[in-house]
Design a protein around this motif. Sequence first.
Motif, PDB file in Angstrom:
ATOM      1  N   MET A   1      84.384  -2.052 -21.329  1.00 17.59           N
ATOM      2  CA  MET A   1      84.733  -1.557 -22.646  1.00 17.59           C
ATOM      3  C   MET A   1      85.310  -0.154 -22.499  1.00 17.59           C
ATOM      4  SD  MET A   1      82.272  -0.697 -25.930  1.00 17.59           S
ATOM      5  CE  MET A   1      80.876  -1.275 -25.037  1.00 17.59           C
ATOM      6  N   THR A   2      86.392   0.102 -23.227  1.00 18.16           N
ATOM      7  CA  THR A   2      87.057   1.398 -23.202  1.00 18.16           C
ATOM      8  C   THR A   2      87.256   1.882 -24.627  1.00 18.16           C
ATOM      9  OG1 THR A   2      88.236   0.836 -21.167  1.00 18.16           O
ATOM     10  CG2 THR A   2      89.147   2.625 -22.481  1.00 18.16           C
ATOM     11  N   LYS A   3      87.046   3.153 -24.824  1.00 15.64           N
ATOM     12  CA  LYS A   3      87.230   3.748 -26.145  1.00 15.64           C
ATOM     13  C   LYS A   3      88.410   4.709 -26.105  1.00 15.64           C
ATOM     14  CE  LYS A   3      82.462   3.221 -27.517  1.00 15.64           C
ATOM     15  NZ  LYS A   3      82.568   2.266 -28.597  1.00 15.64           N
ATOM     16  N   MET A   4      89.306   4.537 -27.062  1.00 15.13           N
ATOM     17  CA  MET A   4      90.398   5.484 -27.234  1.00 15.13           C
ATOM     18  C   MET A   4      89.986   6.398 -28.383  1.00 15.13           C
ATOM     19  SD  MET A   4      94.445   4.929 -28.156  1.00 15.13           S
ATOM     20  CE  MET A   4      94.158   4.073 -29.710  1.00 15.13           C
ATOM     21  N   ILE A   5      89.969   7.677 -28.116  1.00 13.68           N
ATOM     22  CA  ILE A   5      89.611   8.681 -29.110  1.00 13.68           C
ATOM     23  C   ILE A   5      90.902   9.316 -29.616  1.00 13.68           C
ATOM     24  CG2 ILE A   5      88.268  10.768 -29.574  1.00 13.68           C
ATOM     25  CD1 ILE A   5      86.549   8.393 -28.587  1.00 13.68           C
ATOM     26  N   VAL A   6      91.082   9.319 -30.932  1.00 16.07           N
ATOM     27  CA  VAL A   6      92.263   9.926 -31.545  1.00 16.07           C
ATOM     28  C   VAL A   6      91.781  11.046 -32.470  1.00 16.07           C
ATOM     29  CG1 VAL A   6      94.268   9.548 -33.008  1.00 16.07           C
ATOM     30  CG2 VAL A   6      93.508   7.740 -31.454  1.00 16.07           C
ATOM     31  N   VAL A   7      92.278  12.242 -32.251  1.00 14.84           N
ATOM     32  CA  VAL A   7      91.860  13.413 -33.014  1.00 14.84           C
ATOM     33  C   VAL A   7      93.052  13.978 -33.770  1.00 14.84           C
ATOM     34  CG1 VAL A   7      90.924  15.758 -32.861  1.00 14.84           C
ATOM     35  CG2 VAL A   7      90.078  13.977 -31.312  1.00 14.84           C
ATOM     36  N   CYS A   8      92.886  14.175 -35.070  1.00 12.68           N
ATOM     37  CA  CYS A   8      93.891  14.875 -35.882  1.00 12.68           C
ATOM     38  C   CYS A   8      93.368  16.281 -36.137  1.00 12.68           C
ATOM     39  CB  CYS A   8      94.105  14.171 -37.215  1.00 12.68           C
ATOM     40  SG  CYS A   8      94.908  12.576 -37.071  1.00 12.68           S
ATOM     41  N   THR A   9      94.223  17.256 -35.932  1.00 12.08           N
ATOM     42  CA  THR A   9      93.825  18.641 -36.156  1.00 12.08           C
ATOM     43  C   THR A   9      94.626  19.240 -37.301  1.00 12.08           C
ATOM     44  OG1 THR A   9      95.417  19.548 -34.594  1.00 12.08           O
ATOM     45  CG2 THR A   9      93.271  18.916 -33.710  1.00 12.08           C
ATOM     46  N   GLY A  10      94.071  20.298 -37.882  1.00  7.34           N
ATOM     47  CA  GLY A  10      94.767  20.963 -38.972  1.00  7.34           C
ATOM     48  C   GLY A  10      93.980  22.126 -39.512  1.00  7.34           C
ATOM     49  N   ASP A  11      94.433  22.605 -40.661  1.00  7.19           N
ATOM     50  CA  ASP A  11      93.757  23.721 -41.318  1.00  7.19           C
ATOM     51  C   ASP A  11      93.397  23.306 -42.743  1.00  7.19           C
ATOM     52  OD1 ASP A  11      96.097  23.923 -42.849  1.00  7.19           O
ATOM     53  OD2 ASP A  11      96.887  25.559 -41.636  1.00  7.19           O
ATOM     54  N   ALA A  12      92.990  24.266 -43.554  1.00  7.32           N
ATOM     55  CA  ALA A  12      92.555  23.972 -44.918  1.00  7.32           C
ATOM     56  C   ALA A  12      93.677  23.366 -45.767  1.00  7.32           C
ATOM     57  CB  ALA A  12      92.034  25.249 -45.577  1.00  7.32           C
ATOM     58  N   ASN A  13      94.915  23.573 -45.389  1.00  7.53           N
ATOM     59  CA  ASN A  13      96.048  23.051 -46.146  1.00  7.53           C
ATOM     60  C   ASN A  13      96.523  21.680 -45.668  1.00  7.53           C
ATOM     61  OD1 ASN A  13      96.260  25.365 -47.821  1.00  7.53           O
ATOM     62  ND2 ASN A  13      97.184  26.441 -46.089  1.00  7.53           N
ATOM     63  N   THR A  14      95.909  21.171 -44.610  1.00  2.31           N
ATOM     64  CA  THR A  14      96.316  19.881 -44.069  1.00  2.31           C
ATOM     65  C   THR A  14      95.771  18.749 -44.930  1.00  2.31           C
ATOM     66  OG1 THR A  14      96.296  20.791 -41.826  1.00  2.31           O
ATOM     67  CG2 THR A  14      96.230  18.391 -42.026  1.00  2.31           C
ATOM     68  N   LYS A  15      96.675  17.872 -45.360  1.00  4.97           N
ATOM     69  CA  LYS A  15      96.284  16.700 -46.146  1.00  4.97           C
ATOM     70  C   LYS A  15      95.594  15.695 -45.217  1.00  4.97           C
ATOM     71  CE  LYS A  15      98.845  12.899 -46.897  1.00  4.97           C
ATOM     72  NZ  LYS A  15      99.985  12.078 -47.168  1.00  4.97           N
ATOM     73  N   PHE A  16      94.491  15.119 -45.696  1.00  6.00           N
ATOM     74  CA  PHE A  16      93.842  14.047 -44.942  1.00  6.00           C
ATOM     75  C   PHE A  16      93.046  13.175 -45.908  1.00  6.00           C
ATOM     76  CE2 PHE A  16      91.374  11.560 -42.174  1.00  6.00           C
ATOM     77  CZ  PHE A  16      92.119  11.468 -41.015  1.00  6.00           C
ATOM     78  N   TYR A  47      82.688  18.762 -39.649  1.00  6.53           N
ATOM     79  CA  TYR A  47      82.669  19.880 -40.591  1.00  6.53           C
ATOM     80  C   TYR A  47      82.682  21.162 -39.789  1.00  6.53           C
ATOM     81  CZ  TYR A  47      81.369  23.466 -43.785  1.00  6.53           C
ATOM     82  OH  TYR A  47      81.383  24.623 -44.503  1.00  6.53           O
ATOM     83  N   ALA A  48      83.589  22.046 -40.157  1.00  3.54           N
ATOM     84  CA  ALA A  48      83.644  23.360 -39.509  1.00  3.54           C
ATOM     85  C   ALA A  48      84.151  24.366 -40.524  1.00  3.54           C
ATOM     86  CB  ALA A  48      84.574  23.320 -38.294  1.00  3.54           C
ATOM     87  N   GLU A  49      83.654  25.574 -40.434  1.00  2.00           N
ATOM     88  CA  GLU A  49      84.124  26.629 -41.329  1.00  2.00           C
ATOM     89  C   GLU A  49      85.527  27.078 -40.957  1.00  2.00           C
ATOM     90  OE1 GLU A  49      81.301  29.770 -41.691  1.00  2.00           O
ATOM     91  OE2 GLU A  49      79.680  28.398 -42.179  1.00  2.00           O
ATOM     92  N   ALA A  50      85.868  26.958 -39.695  1.00  2.00           N
ATOM     93  CA  ALA A  50      87.193  27.376 -39.231  1.00  2.00           C
ATOM     94  C   ALA A  50      88.121  26.155 -39.191  1.00  2.00           C
ATOM     95  CB  ALA A  50      87.071  27.977 -37.834  1.00  2.00           C
ATOM     96  N   ASP A  51      89.408  26.432 -38.992  1.00  2.00           N
ATOM     97  CA  ASP A  51      90.360  25.340 -38.829  1.00  2.00           C
ATOM     98  C   ASP A  51      90.021  24.576 -37.559  1.00  2.00           C
ATOM     99  OD1 ASP A  51      91.599  26.377 -41.040  1.00  2.00           O
ATOM    100  OD2 ASP A  51      93.116  27.464 -39.893  1.00  2.00           O
ATOM    101  N   GLY A  52      90.459  23.336 -37.512  1.00  2.00           N
ATOM    102  CA  GLY A  52      90.179  22.565 -36.312  1.00  2.00           C
ATOM    103  C   GLY A  52      90.377  21.090 -36.543  1.00  2.00           C
TER     104      GLY A  52
END
Length: 100
Positions: A1-16, A47-52
């Motif tokens: 079994m293999t897991k592909m991890i996909v991470v989207c990054t952004g700031d407070a203005n990034t739509k998600f 959850y993070a207080e900073a962008d990420g």
Amino acid sequence: MTKMIVVCTGDANTKFDRDYYANDHFNLARSCWEEYGMQSAEAFFPYAEADGWKSIGVYTFSSEQGVHDALASPKTQQVMDDVKNFTDAQVVLRSLFMAF
């Protein structure tokens, strides 16, 4: 079994749109990649207080080769074209994790 991890990054203005990602986008990915051994998908939202990191998607495949075959498939363009429907994040990181 293999897991592909996909991470989207952004700031407070990034739509998600979390609902769209975890439901519609995952269903699309499954329909495009099941034939390559995709077994499941999970969404995590840090959850993070900073962008990420805005999201972490964990896509489970039966093998590492299945991940490579899925990403090389013409159907992957459908998955990538759908990204604009849930985020305007500019950075997407991908990594593979497998049992050892």
